[in-house]
Design a protein around this motif. Structure first.
Motif, PDB file in Angstrom:
ATOM      1  N   SER A 151       1.149  -1.019  -0.002  1.00 34.44           N
ATOM      2  CA  SER A 151       0.364  -0.292  -0.040  1.00 34.44           C
ATOM      3  C   SER A 151       1.032   1.043  -0.336  1.00 34.44           C
ATOM      4  CB  SER A 151      -0.963   0.004   1.088  1.00 34.44           C
ATOM      5  OG  SER A 151      -1.831  -0.851   1.112  1.00 34.44           O
ATOM      6  N   ALA A 152       0.892   2.083  -1.204  1.00 33.38           N
ATOM      7  CA  ALA A 152       1.819   3.032  -1.297  1.00 33.38           C
ATOM      8  C   ALA A 152       1.239   3.225  -2.523  1.00 33.38           C
ATOM      9  CB  ALA A 152       3.333   2.810  -1.445  1.00 33.38           C
ATOM     10  N   SER A 153       1.964   4.474  -3.143  1.00 30.26           N
ATOM     11  CA  SER A 153       1.527   5.891  -4.512  1.00 30.26           C
ATOM     12  C   SER A 153       2.299   5.102  -4.677  1.00 30.26           C
ATOM     13  CB  SER A 153       2.384   7.148  -3.702  1.00 30.26           C
ATOM     14  OG  SER A 153       0.623   7.771  -2.990  1.00 30.26           O
ATOM     15  N   TYR A 154       2.145   5.116  -6.293  1.00 26.16           N
ATOM     16  CA  TYR A 154       3.149   4.765  -7.482  1.00 26.16           C
ATOM     17  C   TYR A 154       3.483   5.864  -8.422  1.00 26.16           C
ATOM     18  CZ  TYR A 154       2.826   0.501  -5.042  1.00 26.16           C
ATOM     19  OH  TYR A 154       3.096  -1.119  -4.011  1.00 26.16           O
ATOM     20  N   PHE A 155       4.425   5.885  -9.001  1.00 23.78           N
ATOM     21  CA  PHE A 155       4.617   6.700  -9.692  1.00 23.78           C
ATOM     22  C   PHE A 155       5.365   6.503 -11.293  1.00 23.78           C
ATOM     23  CE2 PHE A 155       3.448  10.705  -7.516  1.00 23.78           C
ATOM     24  CZ  PHE A 155       3.787  10.433  -6.863  1.00 23.78           C
ATOM     25  N   CYS A 156       4.953   6.837 -12.538  1.00 24.15           N
ATOM     26  CA  CYS A 156       5.429   6.444 -13.524  1.00 24.15           C
ATOM     27  C   CYS A 156       6.238   7.599 -13.397  1.00 24.15           C
ATOM     28  CB  CYS A 156       4.731   5.575 -14.801  1.00 24.15           C
ATOM     29  SG  CYS A 156       3.180   6.584 -14.855  1.00 24.15           S
ATOM     30  N   ALA A 157       6.987   7.650 -14.707  1.00 22.66           N
ATOM     31  CA  ALA A 157       8.255   8.889 -14.651  1.00 22.66           C
ATOM     32  C   ALA A 157       8.730   8.617 -16.126  1.00 22.66           C
ATOM     33  CB  ALA A 157       9.176   9.197 -13.901  1.00 22.66           C
ATOM     34  N   PHE A 158       8.867   9.624 -17.453  1.00 14.77           N
ATOM     35  CA  PHE A 158      10.156   9.344 -18.690  1.00 14.77           C
ATOM     36  C   PHE A 158      11.238  10.162 -17.994  1.00 14.77           C
ATOM     37  CE2 PHE A 158       8.761  13.661 -20.040  1.00 14.77           C
ATOM     38  CZ  PHE A 158       7.413  12.869 -20.130  1.00 14.77           C
ATOM     39  N   ASP A 159      11.604   9.760 -18.964  1.00 15.75           N
ATOM     40  CA  ASP A 159      12.955  10.745 -18.612  1.00 15.75           C
ATOM     41  C   ASP A 159      13.729  10.935 -20.583  1.00 15.75           C
ATOM     42  OD1 ASP A 159      14.739   8.155 -18.368  1.00 15.75           O
ATOM     43  OD2 ASP A 159      16.034   9.488 -19.685  1.00 15.75           O
ATOM     44  N   THR A 160      13.568  11.951 -20.636  1.00 17.08           N
ATOM     45  CA  THR A 160      12.996  12.602 -21.657  1.00 17.08           C
ATOM     46  C   THR A 160      15.096  13.204 -22.290  1.00 17.08           C
ATOM     47  OG1 THR A 160      13.278  15.190 -20.670  1.00 17.08           O
ATOM     48  CG2 THR A 160      11.830  14.294 -21.562  1.00 17.08           C
ATOM     49  N   GLY A 161      15.844  12.188 -21.011  1.00 18.48           N
ATOM     50  CA  GLY A 161      17.685  12.545 -21.690  1.00 18.48           C
ATOM     51  C   GLY A 161      18.124  14.004 -21.015  1.00 18.48           C
ATOM     52  N   GLY A 162      19.061  14.330 -20.700  1.00 16.47           N
ATOM     53  CA  GLY A 162      19.780  15.114 -20.788  1.00 16.47           C
ATOM     54  C   GLY A 162      18.952  15.936 -18.784  1.00 16.47           C
ATOM     55  N   PHE A 163      19.194  14.522 -18.097  1.00 20.32           N
ATOM     56  CA  PHE A 163      18.980  14.544 -16.670  1.00 20.32           C
ATOM     57  C   PHE A 163      17.241  14.842 -16.690  1.00 20.32           C
ATOM     58  CE2 PHE A 163      22.582  12.620 -16.312  1.00 20.32           C
ATOM     59  CZ  PHE A 163      24.159  14.075 -16.728  1.00 20.32           C
ATOM     60  N   LYS A 164      16.489  14.485 -17.164  1.00 25.75           N
ATOM     61  CA  LYS A 164      15.358  15.013 -16.854  1.00 25.75           C
ATOM     62  C   LYS A 164      13.708  14.690 -17.526  1.00 25.75           C
ATOM     63  CE  LYS A 164      12.216  18.971 -18.549  1.00 25.75           C
ATOM     64  NZ  LYS A 164      11.686  20.012 -19.006  1.00 25.75           N
ATOM     65  N   THR A 165      14.039  14.392 -15.437  1.00 28.27           N
ATOM     66  CA  THR A 165      13.054  12.993 -15.690  1.00 28.27           C
ATOM     67  C   THR A 165      11.443  13.825 -15.109  1.00 28.27           C
ATOM     68  OG1 THR A 165      14.843  11.615 -14.517  1.00 28.27           O
ATOM     69  CG2 THR A 165      12.509  10.479 -13.969  1.00 28.27           C
ATOM     70  N   ILE A 166      10.236  13.702 -15.376  1.00 28.83           N
ATOM     71  CA  ILE A 166       9.243  14.258 -15.156  1.00 28.83           C
ATOM     72  C   ILE A 166       8.119  13.158 -14.904  1.00 28.83           C
ATOM     73  CG2 ILE A 166       7.457  15.153 -16.200  1.00 28.83           C
ATOM     74  CD1 ILE A 166      10.095  16.468 -16.232  1.00 28.83           C
ATOM     75  N   PHE A 167       7.168  13.351 -13.888  1.00 33.27           N
ATOM     76  CA  PHE A 167       6.805  12.197 -13.255  1.00 33.27           C
ATOM     77  C   PHE A 167       5.260  11.921 -12.979  1.00 33.27           C
ATOM     78  CE2 PHE A 167       9.420  10.193  -9.705  1.00 33.27           C
ATOM     79  CZ  PHE A 167      10.467  10.721  -9.862  1.00 33.27           C
ATOM     80  N   GLY A 168       4.435  11.416 -13.567  1.00 34.02           N
ATOM     81  CA  GLY A 168       3.271  11.348 -13.195  1.00 34.02           C
ATOM     82  C   GLY A 168       2.660  11.336 -12.214  1.00 34.02           C
TER      83      GLY A 168
END
Lengths: 109, 115
Positions: free
Chosen positions: A83-100
């Motif tokens: 039981s927790a929160s689960y985040f998907c995230a993508f990285d666009t290259g250049g160290f930029k990771t964006i979370f859902g």
């Protein structure tokens, strides 16, 4: 623009299997990752998919289809501690990771 | 050692105060990040340092000032903050390249309250 969509909440019973879906939209994409965060805690890395297909790590598996801009996290043999929160995230290259926005998983006895 | 250490864990400050958040890692990672997280929201990227140089600033207000004194340390200087800046501030680090660059190691965060 860049965005990710995932369900806001999922409920499942102990011992069951649950799948959390994630669709994304971005112009630059290197890979999709999944993080778990318990209330009051820090996000913890679960998995990363750079290529299409299934990656398995213990009870957790993650899948990516780059052509469909879609991925999922599969949790098997659910335990109360999942039981927790689960985040998907993508990285666009250049160290930029964006979370859902995150999916709150409630595991019931 | 696979830890990212953040201090302080909790911070309460007035709008006229100047304070700093600190982050340290000894995993040899050359990319370090600041994220901001509000309750029940995802982490939002603020800054990224790569090889001790600022590589990403996500249009963060100047009242937040990052600093990377060396490859193991990351600071976030705070000045003239607003109550809406109250949040959990997360530091993270990662490898600089390759597949492992997609794995972020997060610290436990600094919970900031601005009065």
């Amino acid at each position: 623009g860049q965005s990710l969509e995932q369900p806001s909440e999922v409920t499942a019973v102990e011992g069951a299997i649950v799948q959390i879906n994630c669709t994304y939209q971005t112009s630059g994409f290197y890979g999709l990752s999944w993080y778990q965060q318990h209330d009051g805690g820090a996000p913890t890395f679960l998995s990363y998919n750079a290529l299409d297909g299934l990656e398995e790590t213990g009870r957790f598996s993650s899948f990516l289809s780059r052509s469909d801009s879609y991925g999922y996290l599969l949790l098997q043999e659910l335990q109360m501690k999942d039981s927790a929160s689960y985040f998907c995230a993508f990285d666009t290259g250049g160290f930029k990771t964006i979370f859902g926005a995150g999916t709150r998983l409630f595991v019931k006895a | 050692d696979t830890e990212v250490t953040q201090t302080p864990k909790h911070l309460v400050m007035g709008m006229t105060n100047k304070k700093s958040l600190k982050c340290e890692q000894h995993m040899g990672h050359r990319a370090m990040y600041w994220y901001k997280q509000k309750a029940k929201k995802p982490p939002e990227l603020m800054f990224v340092y790569s090889y001790e140089k600022l590589s990403i600033n996500e249009s963060v207000p100047s009242r937040f000032s990052p600093e990377c004194p060396n490859s193991s340390l990351l600071n976030l200087h705070l000045h003239a903050l607003q109550p809406e800046d109250s949040a959990l501030y997360l530091c993270a680090s990662s490898q600089d390249s390759g597949r492992d660059a997609g794995e972020l190691f997060f610290g436990e965060g600094s919970r900031l309250t601005v009065l």
